[in-house]
Design a protein around this motif. Structure first.
Motif, PDB file in Angstrom:
ATOM      1  N   VAL A 153       3.144   9.875  -4.326  1.00 56.19           N
ATOM      2  CA  VAL A 153       2.307   9.952  -5.034  1.00 56.19           C
ATOM      3  C   VAL A 153       1.009  10.302  -5.555  1.00 56.19           C
ATOM      4  O   VAL A 153       0.294  10.821  -5.035  1.00 56.19           O
ATOM      5  CB  VAL A 153       1.744   8.237  -4.460  1.00 56.19           C
ATOM      6  CG1 VAL A 153       1.049   7.009  -4.935  1.00 56.19           C
ATOM      7  CG2 VAL A 153       3.254   7.459  -3.875  1.00 56.19           C
ATOM      8  N   GLY A 154       0.775  10.499  -6.757  1.00 56.75           N
ATOM      9  CA  GLY A 154      -0.017  11.446  -7.215  1.00 56.75           C
ATOM     10  C   GLY A 154      -0.909  10.704  -8.367  1.00 56.75           C
ATOM     11  O   GLY A 154      -0.718   8.927  -8.541  1.00 56.75           O
TER      12      GLY A 154
ATOM     13  N   CYS B 236      -3.398  13.258  -4.083  1.00 55.99           N
ATOM     14  CA  CYS B 236      -1.761  13.103  -4.082  1.00 55.99           C
ATOM     15  C   CYS B 236      -1.591  13.477  -2.386  1.00 55.99           C
ATOM     16  O   CYS B 236      -2.417  13.320  -1.305  1.00 55.99           O
ATOM     17  CB  CYS B 236      -0.913  14.528  -4.628  1.00 55.99           C
ATOM     18  SG  CYS B 236       1.102  14.424  -4.433  1.00 55.99           S
ATOM     19  N   TYR B 237      -0.438  12.689  -2.268  1.00 57.72           N
ATOM     20  CA  TYR B 237      -0.431  12.007  -0.819  1.00 57.72           C
ATOM     21  C   TYR B 237       1.682  12.051  -1.089  1.00 57.72           C
ATOM     22  O   TYR B 237       2.607  11.285  -1.814  1.00 57.72           O
ATOM     23  CB  TYR B 237      -0.726  11.084  -0.489  1.00 57.72           C
ATOM     24  CG  TYR B 237      -1.870  11.469  -0.442  1.00 57.72           C
ATOM     25  CD1 TYR B 237      -2.845  11.428   1.689  1.00 57.72           C
ATOM     26  CD2 TYR B 237      -3.145  10.324  -1.168  1.00 57.72           C
ATOM     27  CE1 TYR B 237      -4.280  11.669   1.425  1.00 57.72           C
ATOM     28  CE2 TYR B 237      -4.222  11.389  -0.689  1.00 57.72           C
ATOM     29  CZ  TYR B 237      -5.032  11.690   0.038  1.00 57.72           C
ATOM     30  OH  TYR B 237      -6.480  11.359  -0.355  1.00 57.72           O
ATOM     31  N   GLN B 238       1.563  11.694  -0.056  1.00 57.85           N
ATOM     32  CA  GLN B 238       3.385  12.065  -0.348  1.00 57.85           C
ATOM     33  C   GLN B 238       3.850  11.833   2.038  1.00 57.85           C
ATOM     34  O   GLN B 238       3.105  12.361   2.601  1.00 57.85           O
ATOM     35  CB  GLN B 238       4.271  13.455   0.530  1.00 57.85           C
ATOM     36  CG  GLN B 238       5.695  13.545  -0.196  1.00 57.85           C
ATOM     37  CD  GLN B 238       5.951  15.512  -0.605  1.00 57.85           C
ATOM     38  OE1 GLN B 238       6.157  15.806   1.124  1.00 57.85           O
ATOM     39  NE2 GLN B 238       6.242  15.672  -1.197  1.00 57.85           N
ATOM     40  N   ALA B 239       4.837  11.249   1.872  1.00 61.34           N
ATOM     41  CA  ALA B 239       5.545  10.717   2.641  1.00 61.34           C
ATOM     42  C   ALA B 239       7.101  10.907   3.023  1.00 61.34           C
ATOM     43  O   ALA B 239       7.395  10.636   1.919  1.00 61.34           O
ATOM     44  CB  ALA B 239       5.242   9.600   3.666  1.00 61.34           C
ATOM     45  N   GLU B 240       7.772  10.459   3.909  1.00 63.12           N
ATOM     46  CA  GLU B 240       9.300  10.202   4.355  1.00 63.12           C
ATOM     47  C   GLU B 240       9.380   9.003   4.141  1.00 63.12           C
ATOM     48  O   GLU B 240       8.665   8.085   4.789  1.00 63.12           O
ATOM     49  CB  GLU B 240       9.802  10.962   4.725  1.00 63.12           C
ATOM     50  CG  GLU B 240       9.301  12.506   4.792  1.00 63.12           C
ATOM     51  CD  GLU B 240      11.072  13.005   5.928  1.00 63.12           C
ATOM     52  OE1 GLU B 240      11.579  11.875   6.605  1.00 63.12           O
ATOM     53  OE2 GLU B 240      11.588  14.770   5.370  1.00 63.12           O
ATOM     54  N   ILE B 241       9.968   8.209   3.053  1.00 68.25           N
ATOM     55  CA  ILE B 241      10.793   7.098   2.501  1.00 68.25           C
ATOM     56  C   ILE B 241      12.249   7.746   3.211  1.00 68.25           C
ATOM     57  O   ILE B 241      12.439   7.699   1.818  1.00 68.25           O
ATOM     58  CB  ILE B 241      10.449   6.281   1.869  1.00 68.25           C
ATOM     59  CG1 ILE B 241       8.824   6.149   2.265  1.00 68.25           C
ATOM     60  CG2 ILE B 241      10.794   4.753   1.625  1.00 68.25           C
ATOM     61  CD1 ILE B 241       8.202   5.577   0.833  1.00 68.25           C
TER      62      ILE B 241
ATOM     63  N   GLY C 230      -1.658  16.572  -8.396  1.00 68.94           N
ATOM     64  CA  GLY C 230      -2.590  15.112  -8.371  1.00 68.94           C
ATOM     65  C   GLY C 230      -1.030  14.645  -9.410  1.00 68.94           C
ATOM     66  O   GLY C 230       0.067  14.584  -8.141  1.00 68.94           O
ATOM     67  N   VAL C 231      -0.996  14.384 -10.586  1.00 70.21           N
ATOM     68  CA  VAL C 231       0.415  13.460 -11.100  1.00 70.21           C
ATOM     69  C   VAL C 231       1.401  13.866 -11.332  1.00 70.21           C
ATOM     70  O   VAL C 231       2.423  13.906 -11.335  1.00 70.21           O
ATOM     71  CB  VAL C 231      -0.666  12.671 -12.538  1.00 70.21           C
ATOM     72  CG1 VAL C 231      -1.234  12.007 -12.416  1.00 70.21           C
ATOM     73  CG2 VAL C 231      -0.798  14.325 -13.261  1.00 70.21           C
TER      74      VAL C 231
ATOM     75  N   ALA D 219     -10.631  -3.048 -12.904  1.00 66.02           N
ATOM     76  CA  ALA D 219     -10.664  -1.784 -12.595  1.00 66.02           C
ATOM     77  C   ALA D 219     -11.600  -1.166 -13.249  1.00 66.02           C
ATOM     78  O   ALA D 219     -12.610  -0.511 -12.473  1.00 66.02           O
ATOM     79  CB  ALA D 219     -10.157  -1.187 -13.778  1.00 66.02           C
ATOM     80  N   THR D 220     -12.745  -0.664 -14.323  1.00 63.71           N
ATOM     81  CA  THR D 220     -13.566  -0.360 -14.970  1.00 63.71           C
ATOM     82  C   THR D 220     -13.146   1.058 -14.614  1.00 63.71           C
ATOM     83  O   THR D 220     -14.453   1.640 -14.172  1.00 63.71           O
ATOM     84  CB  THR D 220     -14.518  -1.440 -14.872  1.00 63.71           C
ATOM     85  OG1 THR D 220     -14.755  -2.516 -14.656  1.00 63.71           O
ATOM     86  CG2 THR D 220     -15.798  -0.709 -15.509  1.00 63.71           C
ATOM     87  N   MET D 221     -12.542   1.770 -15.009  1.00 63.90           N
ATOM     88  CA  MET D 221     -12.032   3.074 -14.884  1.00 63.90           C
ATOM     89  C   MET D 221     -10.751   3.604 -15.585  1.00 63.90           C
ATOM     90  O   MET D 221     -10.159   2.356 -15.922  1.00 63.90           O
ATOM     91  CB  MET D 221     -12.399   3.629 -13.432  1.00 63.90           C
ATOM     92  CG  MET D 221     -11.185   3.131 -13.230  1.00 63.90           C
ATOM     93  SD  MET D 221     -11.118   3.675 -11.410  1.00 63.90           S
ATOM     94  CE  MET D 221      -9.999   4.811 -12.127  1.00 63.90           C
ATOM     95  N   LEU D 222     -10.628   4.550 -15.713  1.00 63.77           N
ATOM     96  CA  LEU D 222      -9.009   4.839 -15.914  1.00 63.77           C
ATOM     97  C   LEU D 222      -8.734   5.950 -15.152  1.00 63.77           C
ATOM     98  O   LEU D 222      -8.985   6.534 -14.520  1.00 63.77           O
ATOM     99  CB  LEU D 222      -9.131   5.981 -17.391  1.00 63.77           C
ATOM    100  CG  LEU D 222      -9.495   5.383 -18.491  1.00 63.77           C
ATOM    101  CD1 LEU D 222      -9.307   6.146 -20.150  1.00 63.77           C
ATOM    102  CD2 LEU D 222      -9.187   4.266 -19.278  1.00 63.77           C
ATOM    103  N   GLY D 223      -7.470   4.718 -14.492  1.00 68.33           N
ATOM    104  CA  GLY D 223      -6.519   5.382 -13.650  1.00 68.33           C
ATOM    105  C   GLY D 223      -5.128   5.382 -13.837  1.00 68.33           C
ATOM    106  O   GLY D 223      -5.229   4.571 -13.982  1.00 68.33           O
ATOM    107  N   PHE D 224      -4.395   6.795 -13.792  1.00 73.06           N
ATOM    108  CA  PHE D 224      -3.865   6.748 -13.139  1.00 73.06           C
ATOM    109  C   PHE D 224      -2.911   6.853 -12.533  1.00 73.06           C
ATOM    110  O   PHE D 224      -3.162   8.681 -12.138  1.00 73.06           O
ATOM    111  CB  PHE D 224      -3.228   7.833 -15.037  1.00 73.06           C
ATOM    112  CG  PHE D 224      -3.956   7.503 -16.304  1.00 73.06           C
ATOM    113  CD1 PHE D 224      -3.239   6.782 -17.059  1.00 73.06           C
ATOM    114  CD2 PHE D 224      -5.297   8.361 -16.559  1.00 73.06           C
ATOM    115  CE1 PHE D 224      -3.882   5.666 -18.259  1.00 73.06           C
ATOM    116  CE2 PHE D 224      -5.720   7.589 -18.039  1.00 73.06           C
ATOM    117  CZ  PHE D 224      -5.079   6.409 -18.310  1.00 73.06           C
ATOM    118  N   ILE D 225      -2.013   6.774 -11.610  1.00 72.30           N
ATOM    119  CA  ILE D 225      -0.942   7.157 -11.067  1.00 72.30           C
ATOM    120  C   ILE D 225       0.658   7.747 -10.958  1.00 72.30           C
ATOM    121  O   ILE D 225       1.199   5.947 -11.529  1.00 72.30           O
ATOM    122  CB  ILE D 225      -1.092   5.897  -9.162  1.00 72.30           C
ATOM    123  CG1 ILE D 225      -2.234   5.676  -9.538  1.00 72.30           C
ATOM    124  CG2 ILE D 225      -0.634   6.145  -8.293  1.00 72.30           C
ATOM    125  CD1 ILE D 225      -3.075   4.751  -8.248  1.00 72.30           C
TER     126      ILE D 225
END
Length: 402
Positions: free
Chosen positions: A173-174, A161-166, A9-10, A188-194
């Motif tokens: 990004v989690g 969580c997702y990952q890629a090469e840059i 995740g994060v 939004a109307t939620m809590l989201g933490f990235i």
């Protein structure tokens, strides 16, 4: 290639720690959590558009406005600290100050979030004890502590969580989120933490987040109610070591897709965990005049109480779907609409087709329901996500404070 990471995740991106504790705001569950970056991170956020924005949102906006940098997010559940006047605002600022002292971080590098019952004051003695007890770490269990501490009526944790090469560097990004009721986003109307270890400025991060919010978080609905507190916040600390990202960067689309995958995953998890929900409903609208109108139709369908109750009862009553289509703020030709339930065609050119009620009922008894509507008036497309409406929704919300 974008890869889904099953755990973390994060904490999957480099340079982040997290944790949660039980401070006594709830009977026994964790109720104060933190995400901490090793260094100040470029930040972007979107907020609820409710006229009654809660004190933590005001404080978070103040922090981000200083430099566009956030190093820590402090969150409590059980109490929303909304509609609490000057005392509520003072308490939110005190949460920021206590976190600053506990972790030796500049106050304006701290975001504050709260969720729970509206109109009650924070128990600041317990908040202070909780903040001082936090010991954020790097392990999966620390991520789970944070994910648990932010929940209210949620039945499950929500993370991605997702990952890629840059630029030849692995970029992750989690995310973690909470949300189960009062979900009908306008921003939004939620809590989201990235979190992400990508190297990207606050300006470009903000553009990306706002664009993706429109097609992910803003396309979910559980009950049609907008909350007072909620936000989506993204922190980018640059620890991946890639070149600075911008729309001119050749691999900008990869980052956008990474962020989108996380936002969509979290949005769908929220929709599936709607209060009392038994099914995830995914509506796809094609053939609209524009993408915006397609999204409006999709959200109208997924938000219809008549559609939601029909899905709960496994009743393939497509008349409720067509009724929702007709209410949407979009151009519709009443002679050209097609409707499918899964792969089963129910309506073609607005004329009913013969289908098996038994097969339709069997399909509607599954945990994920897909509805496709083709308006056949253009090339616009869009999606929305929601859930069914069960007896348990009434039970949960009839006794929310007890």
């Amino acid at each position: 290639m974008i890869r889904k990471i099953d755990a973390g995740g994060v904490l999957s991106p480099k340079g982040f720690r997290a944790g949660g504790v039980h401070a006594g705001l709830r009977y026994s569950k964790l109720d104060v959590g933190i995400i901490l970056s090793e260094t100040p991170a470029n930040c972007a956020a979107v907020y609820t558009t409710s006229a009654f924005q809660a004190a933590p949102i005001i404080v978070t906006k103040d922090s981000i406005s200083k430099e566009g940098l956030i190093q820590a997010v402090i969150v409590n559940s059980a109490c929303a600290n909304a509609c609490t006047g000057q005392q509520g605002l003072d308490d939110a600022y005190k949460m920021r100050s206590l976190t600053s002292k506990a972790f030796n971080i500049a106050e304006h590098h701290i975001a504050v979030a709260s969720t729970g019952v509206i109109g009650e004051f924070l128990q600041m003695d317990k908040i202070e004890t909780g903040i001082q007890a936090l010991n954020p770490g790097l392990l999966a269990e620390n991520a789970e502590e944070f994910q648990t501490a932010i929940l209210t009526t949620d039945t499950v944790m929500k993370s991605s969580c997702y990952q890629a090469e840059i630029d030849g560097k692995p970029v992750s990004v989690g995310g973690a989120a909470k949300g189960s009721g009062m979900i009908h986003p306008n921003m939004a109307t939620m809590l989201g933490f990235i979190t992400t270890d990508a190297n990207i400025s606050s300006e470009h991060l903000s553009v990306a987040l706002k664009e993706l919010t429109d097609v992910t978080f803003n396309q979910i609905t559980v009950d049609g109610d907008t909350s007072t507190n909620d936000m989506v916040l993204v922190m980018a600390n640059g620890h991946a070591g890639n070149e600075p990202l911008s729309p001119e960067h050749p691999e900008w689309p990869i980052f956008i897709q990474l962020l989108k995958e996380n936002c969509e995953s979290l949005a769908k998890q929220i929709a599936r965990d709607g209060e009392g929900a038994t099914k995830l409903v995914e509506v796809s609208v094609i053939g609209a005049v524009s993408n915006e109108e397609a999204r409006a139709v999709a959200k109208q369908i997924v938000g219809s109480n008549l559609v939601k109750t029909a899905i709960y009862g496994a009743d393939a009553n497509w008349g409720r779907i067509i009724g929702a289509v007709g209410q949407a703020n979009a151009f519709v030709n009443p002679d050209t609409v097609d409707i499918k339930l899964g792969s089963m065609e129910l309506l073609q050119a607005s004329n009913p087709l013969i289908y098996s009620e038994e097969q339709a009922k069997a399909y509607l008894e599954q945990e994920k329901i897909e509805i496709t509507v083709n308006l056949n008036v253009g090339s616009g497309s869009g999606m929305a996500w929601g859930c069914d409406l069960s007896y348990d929704y009434v039970k949960i919300n009839a006794s929310y404070r007890t």
